[in-house]
Scaffold this motif. Structure first.
Motif, PDB file in Angstrom:
ATOM      1  N   LEU A   1       0.850  -1.199   0.000  1.00  0.00           N
ATOM      2  CA  LEU A   1       0.000   0.000   0.000  1.00  0.00           C
ATOM      3  C   LEU A   1       0.883   1.246   0.000  1.00  0.00           C
ATOM      4  O   LEU A   1       1.883   1.308   0.731  1.00  0.00           O
ATOM      5  N   GLY A   2       0.489   2.235  -0.763  1.00  0.00           N
ATOM      6  CA  GLY A   2       1.150   3.537  -0.713  1.00  0.00           C
ATOM      7  C   GLY A   2       0.330   4.452   0.187  1.00  0.00           C
ATOM      8  O   GLY A   2      -0.896   4.500   0.063  1.00  0.00           O
ATOM      9  N   MET A   3       0.988   5.155   1.094  1.00  0.00           N
ATOM     10  CA  MET A   3       0.268   6.061   2.005  1.00  0.00           C
ATOM     11  C   MET A   3       0.800   7.479   1.844  1.00  0.00           C
ATOM     12  O   MET A   3       2.001   7.727   1.989  1.00  0.00           O
ATOM     13  N   ILE A   4      -0.100   8.408   1.561  1.00  0.00           N
ATOM     14  CA  ILE A   4       0.264   9.833   1.511  1.00  0.00           C
ATOM     15  C   ILE A   4      -0.384  10.516   2.705  1.00  0.00           C
ATOM     16  O   ILE A   4      -1.613  10.459   2.860  1.00  0.00           O
ATOM     17  N   GLY A   5       0.445  11.164   3.534  1.00  0.00           N
ATOM     18  CA  GLY A   5      -0.072  11.825   4.744  1.00  0.00           C
ATOM     19  C   GLY A   5       0.271  10.968   5.944  1.00  0.00           C
ATOM     20  O   GLY A   5      -0.359   9.946   6.192  1.00  0.00           O
ATOM     21  N   LEU A   6       1.286  11.410   6.674  1.00  0.00           N
ATOM     22  CA  LEU A   6       1.806  10.590   7.780  1.00  0.00           C
ATOM     23  C   LEU A   6       1.659  11.337   9.098  1.00  0.00           C
ATOM     24  O   LEU A   6       2.599  11.435   9.891  1.00  0.00           O
TER      25      LEU A   6
ATOM     26  N   GLU B   1      11.105   2.082   9.975  1.00  0.00           N
ATOM     27  CA  GLU B   1      10.348   0.879  10.380  1.00  0.00           C
ATOM     28  C   GLU B   1      10.554  -0.218   9.341  1.00  0.00           C
ATOM     29  O   GLU B   1      10.607   0.057   8.143  1.00  0.00           O
ATOM     30  N   LYS B   2      10.588  -1.462   9.815  1.00  0.00           N
ATOM     31  CA  LYS B   2      10.711  -2.610   8.904  1.00  0.00           C
ATOM     32  C   LYS B   2       9.483  -2.655   7.986  1.00  0.00           C
ATOM     33  O   LYS B   2       8.354  -2.476   8.453  1.00  0.00           O
ATOM     34  N   GLY B   3       9.718  -2.844   6.683  1.00  0.00           N
ATOM     35  CA  GLY B   3       8.605  -2.963   5.738  1.00  0.00           C
ATOM     36  C   GLY B   3       8.115  -1.632   5.197  1.00  0.00           C
ATOM     37  O   GLY B   3       7.142  -1.585   4.456  1.00  0.00           O
ATOM     38  N   VAL B   4       8.792  -0.524   5.574  1.00  0.00           N
ATOM     39  CA  VAL B   4       8.351   0.808   5.114  1.00  0.00           C
ATOM     40  C   VAL B   4       9.444   1.446   4.240  1.00  0.00           C
ATOM     41  O   VAL B   4      10.600   1.509   4.638  1.00  0.00           O
ATOM     42  N   THR B   5       9.029   1.924   3.062  1.00  0.00           N
ATOM     43  CA  THR B   5       9.955   2.606   2.159  1.00  0.00           C
ATOM     44  C   THR B   5       9.446   4.025   1.950  1.00  0.00           C
ATOM     45  O   THR B   5       8.247   4.231   1.763  1.00  0.00           O
ATOM     46  N   GLY B   6      10.351   4.987   1.968  1.00  0.00           N
ATOM     47  CA  GLY B   6       9.942   6.385   1.798  1.00  0.00           C
ATOM     48  C   GLY B   6      10.072   6.846   0.356  1.00  0.00           C
ATOM     49  O   GLY B   6      10.904   6.343  -0.397  1.00  0.00           O
ATOM     50  N   GLY B   7       9.232   7.829  -0.007  1.00  0.00           N
ATOM     51  CA  GLY B   7       9.338   8.466  -1.319  1.00  0.00           C
ATOM     52  C   GLY B   7       9.824   9.887  -1.130  1.00  0.00           C
ATOM     53  O   GLY B   7       9.387  10.574  -0.197  1.00  0.00           O
ATOM     54  N   THR B   8      10.714  10.348  -2.018  1.00  0.00           N
ATOM     55  CA  THR B   8      11.258  11.702  -1.856  1.00  0.00           C
ATOM     56  C   THR B   8      10.384  12.759  -2.537  1.00  0.00           C
ATOM     57  O   THR B   8      10.480  13.939  -2.254  1.00  0.00           O
ATOM     58  N   SER B   9       9.569  12.310  -3.488  1.00  0.00           N
ATOM     59  CA  SER B   9       8.622  13.210  -4.173  1.00  0.00           C
ATOM     60  C   SER B   9       7.428  12.337  -4.551  1.00  0.00           C
ATOM     61  O   SER B   9       7.504  11.100  -4.471  1.00  0.00           O
ATOM     62  N   LEU B  10       6.365  12.967  -5.004  1.00  0.00           N
ATOM     63  CA  LEU B  10       5.192  12.171  -5.405  1.00  0.00           C
ATOM     64  C   LEU B  10       5.567  11.202  -6.533  1.00  0.00           C
ATOM     65  O   LEU B  10       5.170  10.043  -6.537  1.00  0.00           O
ATOM     66  N   GLU B  11       6.392  11.695  -7.459  1.00  0.00           N
ATOM     67  CA  GLU B  11       6.799  10.870  -8.600  1.00  0.00           C
ATOM     68  C   GLU B  11       7.619   9.672  -8.132  1.00  0.00           C
ATOM     69  O   GLU B  11       7.375   8.527  -8.542  1.00  0.00           O
ATOM     70  N   ASP B  12       8.561   9.946  -7.233  1.00  0.00           N
ATOM     71  CA  ASP B  12       9.410   8.868  -6.696  1.00  0.00           C
ATOM     72  C   ASP B  12       8.566   7.860  -5.919  1.00  0.00           C
ATOM     73  O   ASP B  12       8.729   6.642  -6.055  1.00  0.00           O
TER      74      ASP B  12
ATOM     75  N   VAL C   1       4.746   1.950   1.127  1.00  0.00           N
ATOM     76  CA  VAL C   1       5.562   3.025   0.551  1.00  0.00           C
ATOM     77  C   VAL C   1       4.889   4.315   1.015  1.00  0.00           C
ATOM     78  O   VAL C   1       3.654   4.432   0.910  1.00  0.00           O
ATOM     79  N   VAL C   2       5.667   5.242   1.550  1.00  0.00           N
ATOM     80  CA  VAL C   2       5.025   6.388   2.204  1.00  0.00           C
ATOM     81  C   VAL C   2       5.526   7.715   1.654  1.00  0.00           C
ATOM     82  O   VAL C   2       6.667   7.829   1.198  1.00  0.00           O
ATOM     83  N   PHE C   3       4.643   8.718   1.731  1.00  0.00           N
ATOM     84  CA  PHE C   3       5.028  10.073   1.325  1.00  0.00           C
ATOM     85  C   PHE C   3       4.278  11.082   2.182  1.00  0.00           C
ATOM     86  O   PHE C   3       3.123  10.872   2.558  1.00  0.00           O
ATOM     87  N   ASP C   4       4.968  12.164   2.496  1.00  0.00           N
ATOM     88  CA  ASP C   4       4.357  13.286   3.217  1.00  0.00           C
ATOM     89  C   ASP C   4       5.055  14.538   2.707  1.00  0.00           C
ATOM     90  O   ASP C   4       6.202  14.469   2.221  1.00  0.00           O
ATOM     91  N   ARG C   5       4.395  15.668   2.842  1.00  0.00           N
ATOM     92  CA  ARG C   5       5.062  16.908   2.386  1.00  0.00           C
ATOM     93  C   ARG C   5       6.268  17.204   3.282  1.00  0.00           C
ATOM     94  O   ARG C   5       7.167  17.940   2.894  1.00  0.00           O
ATOM     95  N   SER C   6       6.281  16.629   4.494  1.00  0.00           N
ATOM     96  CA  SER C   6       7.449  16.772   5.361  1.00  0.00           C
ATOM     97  C   SER C   6       8.374  15.567   5.178  1.00  0.00           C
ATOM     98  O   SER C   6       8.018  14.442   5.523  1.00  0.00           O
ATOM     99  N   GLN C   7       9.562  15.815   4.638  1.00  0.00           N
ATOM    100  CA  GLN C   7      10.508  14.717   4.388  1.00  0.00           C
ATOM    101  C   GLN C   7      11.046  14.134   5.694  1.00  0.00           C
ATOM    102  O   GLN C   7      11.411  12.962   5.758  1.00  0.00           O
TER     103      GLN C   7
END
Ligand SMILES: NC(=O)C1=CN([C@@H]2O[C@H](COP(=O)(O)OP(=O)(O)OC[C@H]3O[C@@H](n4cnc5c(N)ncnc54)[C@H](O)[C@@H]3O)[C@@H](O)[C@H]2O)C=CC1
Ligand SMILES: O=C(CO)[C@H](O)[C@H](O)COP(=O)(O)O
Length: 340
Positions: free
Chosen positions: A3-8, A42-53, A27-33
């Protein structure tokens, strides 16, 4: 499942933790890097640096959950959609207006992007207790997401079974429900929050009456000439509110989770001194009343509870000044600054 999550924030981060703890890949993304890199530890969590990434790290069909304030959903969808493809699923899990869901899903339809609306309840306690979910949208997309819903939900837990429920089946007793077509999830959550306002107001008002039950001890401070307190001896009680809230939790008709939270707040500080009493509202109470008016269904309790919040923020001040002005005009009555 992935699952991709935007807003953490208070909701999204804990939902990701609950999913990752139970073997899902997030896979997670927030406007705050900063928030992204903290959660990506956390194990099992990957961050995105931008929406595209973020989108590039998701496998197809992508399932992307938005857990952001309702006011930024429109803009975020506009930014993410160019990166999405047919069959991807967008889930709005925040407190959006169901009428926006209907429009958004129609706008996404030509691109083949499936839209699922989820009213999520559980607040900051959800990591531990699970989240109740009220879901709307196309059946096959909702079914595809079932492993996610099952993990985020509280599950059957130790809540006593509703007699007869075993003959009905379904997911409701696990804490999530496909309520209906697009918008149906947020419609049910909207009314849930309308009810929340009413219940909160009922506890607050009732405990307010108990708190003032010692008014008879303060007759010296009362303007005896005009205050209609005829029998001060009837109001000589110093009720212990933390204790009253606690006893109500034990087997009473009005026991509830909101009462549990009320009892906790009162035991920490019976005077609630860190609060000013200006109560915000995020929209769902207003939308409930609008729906009730459109349907012609009377909702006096929910409406009054919403109006109390407006008053708490000073929105009744001008009207109240007008009342005083009229009273003065017809009877020469003056305001009494310290009147009870
Ligand atoms: N806090 C609660 O008790 C509940 C909240 N909700 C709803 O869930 C949604 C999220 O609520 P919270 O987690 O409490 O909010 P929050 O304010 O704690 O977190 C929101 C997060 O979204 C991020 N964000 C904001 N705009 C963004 C953007 N354009 N792109 C990427 N990230 C962005 C913020 O940086 C923040 O981390 C809201 O719709 C809220 O109404 C629903 C049920 C309960
Ligand atoms: O959905 C919720 C609880 O169920 C959120 O906490 C929501 O913010 C509460 O509504 P409001 O902000 O209008 O009091």
């Amino acid at each position: 499942m992935q699952l991709g999550m935007i807003g953490l924030g208070r909701m999204g981060a804990n939902m990701v933790k609950r999913l990752a703890k139970n073997g899902h890949e997030c896979v997670v993304f927030d406007r705050s890097q900063q928030v992204v890199s903290d959660l990506a530890k956390e194990k099992g969590v990957t961050g995105g640096t931008s929406l595209e990434d973020f989108v590039s790290k998701l496998s197809k069909p992508r399932a992307i959950w938005l857990m952001i304030p309702a006011g930024v959903v429109e803009q975020t969808i506009a930014e993410i959609v160019p990166h999405l493809e047919k069959d991807d699923i967008l889930i709005d899990g925040g407190n959006s207006y169901y009428i926006d869901d209907i429009r958004r899903s129609k706008e996404l339809e030509p691109k083949g992007i499936r839209y699922v609306d989820v009213g999520t309840s559980g607040g900051v306690w959800g990591l531990e207790r699970g989240y109740c979910m009220m879901i709307g949208g196309p059946k096959e997309a909702v079914e595809y997401l079932d492993p996610i819903f099952k993990t985020i939900a509280p599950g059957v837990g130790d809540i006593p079974k509703t007699p007869g429920r075993e003959k009905v089946g379904g997911t409701a007793e696990m804490g999530y429900l496909h309520c209906g077509e697009t918008g149906g999830g947020h419609f049910v959550k909207m009314v849930h929050n309308g009810i929340e306002y009413g219940m909160m107001a009922a506890y607050a008002e009732g405990l307010g009456v108990l708190k003032a039950a010692n008014i008879g001890k303060h007759t010296a401070e009362i303007d005896a000439e005009t205050t209609p307190l005829r029998d001060p001896e009837h109001y000589l009680y110093d009720f212990n509110l933390p204790d009253v809230a606690e006893v109500w939790r034990r087997g009473s008709v009005i026991a509830s989770w909101l009462l549990d939270l009320t009892a906790s707040a009162l035991i920490v500080d019976p005077e609630l001194s860190k609060y000013g009493g200006r109560v915000s509202d995020s929209g769902e109470g207003r939308w409930t009343i609008k729906a009730a008016i459109d349907e012609g269904v009377p909702t006096p309790v929910l409406t009054t509870a919403l109006y109390s919040r407006f008053s708490s923020r000073g929105e009744a001040d001008f009207s109240n000044k007008l009342l005083s002005a009229m009273r003065f005009a017809f009877g020469g009555h003056l305001e009494k600054p310290h009147e009870k």
